[in-house]
Write a protein that holds these residues in place. Structure first.
Motif, PDB file in Angstrom:
ATOM      1  N   LEU A  14       0.807  -1.217   0.000  1.00 28.84           N
ATOM      2  CA  LEU A  14       0.000   0.000   0.000  1.00 28.84           C
ATOM      3  C   LEU A  14       0.839   1.265   0.000  1.00 28.84           C
ATOM      4  CD1 LEU A  14      -2.861  -0.968   2.489  1.00 28.84           C
ATOM      5  CD2 LEU A  14      -2.899  -0.987  -0.010  1.00 28.84           C
ATOM      6  N   SER A  15       2.126   1.172   0.331  1.00 22.95           N
ATOM      7  CA  SER A  15       2.977   2.359   0.344  1.00 22.95           C
ATOM      8  C   SER A  15       3.618   2.620  -1.009  1.00 22.95           C
ATOM      9  CB  SER A  15       4.072   2.213   1.408  1.00 22.95           C
ATOM     10  OG  SER A  15       4.961   1.164   1.067  1.00 22.95           O
ATOM     11  N   SER A  16       3.376   1.750  -1.994  1.00 19.72           N
ATOM     12  CA  SER A  16       3.949   1.927  -3.329  1.00 19.72           C
ATOM     13  C   SER A  16       2.873   2.404  -4.290  1.00 19.72           C
ATOM     14  CB  SER A  16       4.549   0.623  -3.852  1.00 19.72           C
ATOM     15  OG  SER A  16       4.944   0.768  -5.207  1.00 19.72           O
ATOM     16  N   PRO A  17       3.116   3.469  -5.061  1.00 16.13           N
ATOM     17  CA  PRO A  17       2.127   3.905  -6.051  1.00 16.13           C
ATOM     18  C   PRO A  17       2.029   2.959  -7.243  1.00 16.13           C
ATOM     19  CG  PRO A  17       4.092   5.259  -6.200  1.00 16.13           C
ATOM     20  CD  PRO A  17       4.270   4.380  -4.996  1.00 16.13           C
ATOM     21  N   GLU A  39       0.352   7.751  -3.699  1.00 16.42           N
ATOM     22  CA  GLU A  39       0.207   6.449  -3.046  1.00 16.42           C
ATOM     23  C   GLU A  39      -1.259   6.060  -2.928  1.00 16.42           C
ATOM     24  OE1 GLU A  39       2.263   6.434   0.651  1.00 16.42           O
ATOM     25  OE2 GLU A  39       4.231   6.799  -0.240  1.00 16.42           O
ATOM     26  N   GLU A  40      -2.100   7.032  -2.645  1.00 18.29           N
ATOM     27  CA  GLU A  40      -3.535   6.764  -2.503  1.00 18.29           C
ATOM     28  C   GLU A  40      -4.175   6.437  -3.846  1.00 18.29           C
ATOM     29  OE1 GLU A  40      -7.594   9.193  -1.224  1.00 18.29           O
ATOM     30  OE2 GLU A  40      -5.627   9.913  -0.571  1.00 18.29           O
ATOM     31  N   ASP A  41      -3.817   7.204  -4.901  1.00 20.24           N
ATOM     32  CA  ASP A  41      -4.473   7.089  -6.200  1.00 20.24           C
ATOM     33  C   ASP A  41      -3.801   6.091  -7.137  1.00 20.24           C
ATOM     34  OD1 ASP A  41      -6.168   9.044  -5.301  1.00 20.24           O
ATOM     35  OD2 ASP A  41      -5.227  10.666  -6.447  1.00 20.24           O
ATOM     36  N   ARG A  42      -2.585   5.638  -6.804  1.00 17.70           N
ATOM     37  CA  ARG A  42      -1.812   4.698  -7.629  1.00 17.70           C
ATOM     38  C   ARG A  42      -1.339   5.329  -8.941  1.00 17.70           C
ATOM     39  NH1 ARG A  42      -6.412   2.269  -6.763  1.00 17.70           N
ATOM     40  NH2 ARG A  42      -6.811   1.870  -8.968  1.00 17.70           N
ATOM     41  N   SER A  96       9.161   1.739  -7.638  1.00 18.07           N
ATOM     42  CA  SER A  96       8.378   2.473  -6.645  1.00 18.07           C
ATOM     43  C   SER A  96       7.994   3.881  -7.089  1.00 18.07           C
ATOM     44  CB  SER A  96       9.162   2.553  -5.323  1.00 18.07           C
ATOM     45  OG  SER A  96      10.410   3.185  -5.513  1.00 18.07           O
ATOM     46  N   GLN A  97       8.167   4.182  -8.394  1.00 14.88           N
ATOM     47  CA  GLN A  97       7.723   5.481  -8.904  1.00 14.88           C
ATOM     48  C   GLN A  97       6.389   5.301  -9.614  1.00 14.88           C
ATOM     49  OE1 GLN A  97      11.899   7.807  -9.337  1.00 14.88           O
ATOM     50  NE2 GLN A  97      11.332   6.688 -11.174  1.00 14.88           N
ATOM     51  N   GLY A  98       5.507   6.242  -9.441  1.00 17.25           N
ATOM     52  CA  GLY A  98       4.130   6.063  -9.884  1.00 17.25           C
ATOM     53  C   GLY A  98       3.925   6.246 -11.369  1.00 17.25           C
ATOM     54  N   PRO A  99       2.913   5.573 -11.933  1.00 19.48           N
ATOM     55  CA  PRO A  99       2.488   5.830 -13.318  1.00 19.48           C
ATOM     56  C   PRO A  99       1.879   7.228 -13.431  1.00 19.48           C
ATOM     57  CG  PRO A  99       1.566   3.763 -12.468  1.00 19.48           C
ATOM     58  CD  PRO A  99       2.123   4.511 -11.305  1.00 19.48           C
ATOM     59  N   TRP A 100       1.699   7.671 -14.660  1.00 23.27           N
ATOM     60  CA  TRP A 100       1.023   8.934 -14.948  1.00 23.27           C
ATOM     61  C   TRP A 100      -0.252   8.650 -15.732  1.00 23.27           C
ATOM     62  CZ3 TRP A 100       2.679  13.962 -13.637  1.00 23.27           C
ATOM     63  CH2 TRP A 100       3.898  13.997 -12.934  1.00 23.27           C
TER      64      TRP A 100
END
Length: 322
Positions: free
Chosen positions: A25-28, A270-273, A308-312
């Protein structure tokens, strides 16, 4: 833009290097990835282009809720660059004997029935056009190539202009474009593996390692969205305003009038992924197509290869298909 435009959602990934979304849950970068009309993956699907790696990536992409999933290779996907692979594949993959059939098998995997059934389309360098289920027309320019980088795949030398036709090349460059980038307004999205010079291309040594010829081509093309990866530590997005009236500048720094970084709330990611950006009409700040381009480095891996870096996720207005 015209009233016949259709709001279209684009999910952007790059440099996943065989990793799949986690349940942490801490990873986007976690399951499920956000749904979209179109997914684009800007290369470095794998670490060294093994068939087992490609199959893991394909399984990951099959699970994404998107009608159309566009994929290009990157410099780590060495078996999709046949010329490179036959020269160095044995060494890079630590094989006892060269598997000269691997480029054929890799390409068949990405262009075969299993990929098509999942909505996956592998793009070679050049222009591609699609009609989406939402009724929009999508025009894409794709290229897996980047300036030579530690002798990996899909390279060209820095004095070679791969993206502009001979009459529009960077001054003093060597023209090698086989599939040059079109002029404005013929492309909605550019997806390249490498970044343009000076845009989200800075290494930890604070060196800009993008391509000046690609920046020149992007200024000429002025798509709504240009997405890429390759430089993991360059993750982020910038809204670029072009200088469009002076086409003969020699210095790449003169191509851009203004850059505005997209501010990121890491707790919200993190919340929105993902990071969500709306450029469409009715948004807080609609894109001025022809004057601006949103540049996105969507590298999922950090510089130390942690996914651990989020998608766009970007919302665009696309023209209605005829």
């Amino acid at each position: 833009m015209a009233n016949e435009n259709i709001k279209t959602r684009v999910l952007i990934l790059s440099d996943t290097h065989s990793a799949s979304p986690t349940e942490n849950l801490s990873s986007p970068f976690r399951t499920p990835l956000p749904s979209a009309d179109v997914l684009v993956h800007c290369g470095d699907l794998t670490m060294v282009g093994l068939m087992s790696e490609y199959k893991r990536v394909m399984k990951m992409l099959q699970g994404v809720d998107a009608q159309l999933k566009l994929v290009i290779a990157g410099n780590h996907d060495i078996s999709l660059d046949e010329t490179y692979y036959l020269r160095k594949g044995k060494f890079m993959q630590r094989l006892k004997e060269a598997d000269e059939d691997m480029p054929r098998r890799a390409r068949e995997l990405w262009t075969g029935e299993k990929a098509r059934t999942a909505g996956i389309i592998y793009l070679d360098e050049g222009v591609h056009e699609f009609k989406l289920k939402n009724g929009a027309r999508l025009r894409v320019y794709a290229s897996p190539y980047q300036p030579e980088f530690c002798d990996w795949a899909f390279p060209y030398w820095r004095n070679q202009d791969r993206f502009n036709p001979s009459h529009q090349i960077t001054p003093n460059a060597v023209p090698i474009a086989v599939n040059p980038v079109p002029d404005f307004p013929n492309i909605d999205i550019m997806m390249t593996h490498g970044p343009p010079m000076g845009i989200l291309d800075q290494t930890t040594r604070r060196e800009h390692v993008g391509c000046e010829h690609l920046l020149r081509a992007a200024r000429r093309c002025r798509p709504q969205l240009h997405c890429f990866g390759h430089i993991h530590e360059g993750w982020g997005a910038e809204r670029v305003t072009w200088k469009v009236n002076n086409e003969n500048e020699v210095e790449w720094k003169e191509y851009v009038k203004e850059k505005e970084a997209i501010v990121v709330d890491h707790e919200k990611i993190e919340e929105d992924r993902a990071v969500f950006v709306d450029l469409g009409n009715g948004s807080e700040k609609p894109l001025r197509w022809g004057e601006e381009t949103l540049m996105v480095n969507a590298s999922i891996m950090t510089q130390t290869y942690r996914p651990s870096q989020g998608p766009w996720v970007v919302d665009l207005d696309l023209e209605k298909a005829e």
